[in-house]
Motif scaffolding. Sequence first.
Motif, short mmCIF file in Angstrom:
data_model
loop_
_atom_site.label_atom_id
_atom_site.label_comp_id
_atom_site.label_asym_id
_atom_site.label_seq_id
_atom_site.Cartn_x
_atom_site.Cartn_y
_atom_site.Cartn_z
N LEU A 259 0.83 -1.21 0.00
CA LEU A 259 0.00 0.00 0.00
C LEU A 259 0.86 1.25 0.00
O LEU A 259 0.59 2.22 -0.72
CB LEU A 259 -0.92 -0.01 1.23
N ILE A 260 1.93 1.25 0.81
CA ILE A 260 2.81 2.40 0.85
C ILE A 260 3.57 2.55 -0.47
O ILE A 260 3.73 3.64 -1.00
CB ILE A 260 3.79 2.28 2.04
N GLY A 261 4.04 1.42 -1.01
CA GLY A 261 4.74 1.48 -2.29
C GLY A 261 3.85 1.88 -3.44
O GLY A 261 4.29 2.52 -4.40
N VAL A 264 3.54 5.53 -4.81
CA VAL A 264 4.50 6.08 -5.77
C VAL A 264 3.82 6.31 -7.11
O VAL A 264 3.96 7.37 -7.73
CB VAL A 264 5.71 5.15 -5.92
N ILE A 265 3.05 5.33 -7.58
CA ILE A 265 2.38 5.44 -8.87
C ILE A 265 1.30 6.50 -8.83
O ILE A 265 1.22 7.38 -9.70
CB ILE A 265 1.78 4.07 -9.28
N ILE A 266 0.46 6.46 -7.80
CA ILE A 266 -0.66 7.40 -7.71
C ILE A 266 -0.17 8.83 -7.56
O ILE A 266 -0.68 9.75 -8.22
CB ILE A 266 -1.57 7.00 -6.53
N GLY A 276 5.96 9.43 -2.36
CA GLY A 276 6.10 8.69 -3.60
C GLY A 276 6.67 9.55 -4.71
O GLY A 276 7.60 9.14 -5.43
N GLN A 277 6.13 10.75 -4.87
CA GLN A 277 6.65 11.67 -5.88
C GLN A 277 8.08 12.08 -5.57
O GLN A 277 8.93 12.16 -6.46
CB GLN A 277 5.76 12.90 -5.96
N LEU A 278 8.38 12.31 -4.28
CA LEU A 278 9.74 12.67 -3.89
C LEU A 278 10.71 11.54 -4.20
O LEU A 278 11.85 11.78 -4.64
CB LEU A 278 9.76 12.99 -2.39
#
Length: 327
Positions: A259-261, A264-266, A276-278
């Motif tokens: 869920l945490i990983g 990154v996509i979303i 995720g973006q960072l």
Amino acid sequence: MLGYALRRILFAVPLLIGITFISFVVIHLAPGDPTEIQTGDLGINAQAVSQMRELYELDKPLPVQYWKWLQRLARLDFGRSFAPDGRPVLDKIGERLPITLLLNILQLTIIIAFAVPIGVTSAVRQYSLFDKVTTVFVFVGFATPDFWLALLLMLLFGVELGWLPISGLRSMNWEFLPFWRQQLDFLSHLILPVFVVTFGGLAGFSRYMRQSMLEVIRQDYIQTALAKGLASRVVIGKHALRNAMMPIVTVLGLSLPGLIGGSVIIESIFAIPGMGQLMVQAVYERDYPVIMGNLVIVSTLTLFANLIADIAYSFVDPRIRVGRRRR
């Protein structure tokens, strides 16, 4: 219980060190380094590049680099970013972490709130119309990639209909809106990302709940309780549900890293300024301190979530007492 939690925390320390060591080696073995990314085709001479590598301590052997980084980590100092701003990594993560946590908390809350009743109802009314409809929903949820669903919803609700925003967390005129309009604007930006991240998870958890409940209601003690005249609502809600929740707690604990990983996509698609973006930006820029800082935070949250899942066993099933040795 307290002793068990303390033992797990102490065991998590060498485990975290192992995770960081493997990650540190892998990211440094990847082709390219920060000096190549930052200089590019600027024609900077070799001496300037060597000075930059010395500034970033990339000229030292890999074990020495890791040991220096580990010493800083012991002081909760993640170092400074290799980006041109040179900001402390902890400051960058501190700005992004609440947003990612908010998305994941909303995701888990919605999944648990809907998956449990859907799975229980499907199991109790096996082969009914409701069960068949939810089965179709499960197959669609499993087969739909998150990035494809996100782009489809962005085109439909953002571009064609113009109902919902498709990027960021605030509109351009957010500062000039009244307080209640600001909150509505923030919530409207969360609708599409939260729906996308919960769609597949809701399908999977509802199926796990259905299968677990089916196994429980077929047990002899459930049939005996029904034969004695107890109301089915009491039998299902009081006796069957708690036992059926055990596999769900296990799956939930194992799914938290995913869920945490998945954020990154979303966060990349919807341009949400979260971890995720960072992480994606840091990988593109070979910003080693930011990458390692993200890995430490995510790994710590994952280990802590697994600990909470193990402790939750004793609350779901009274027969389990974590940390208590049998005499």
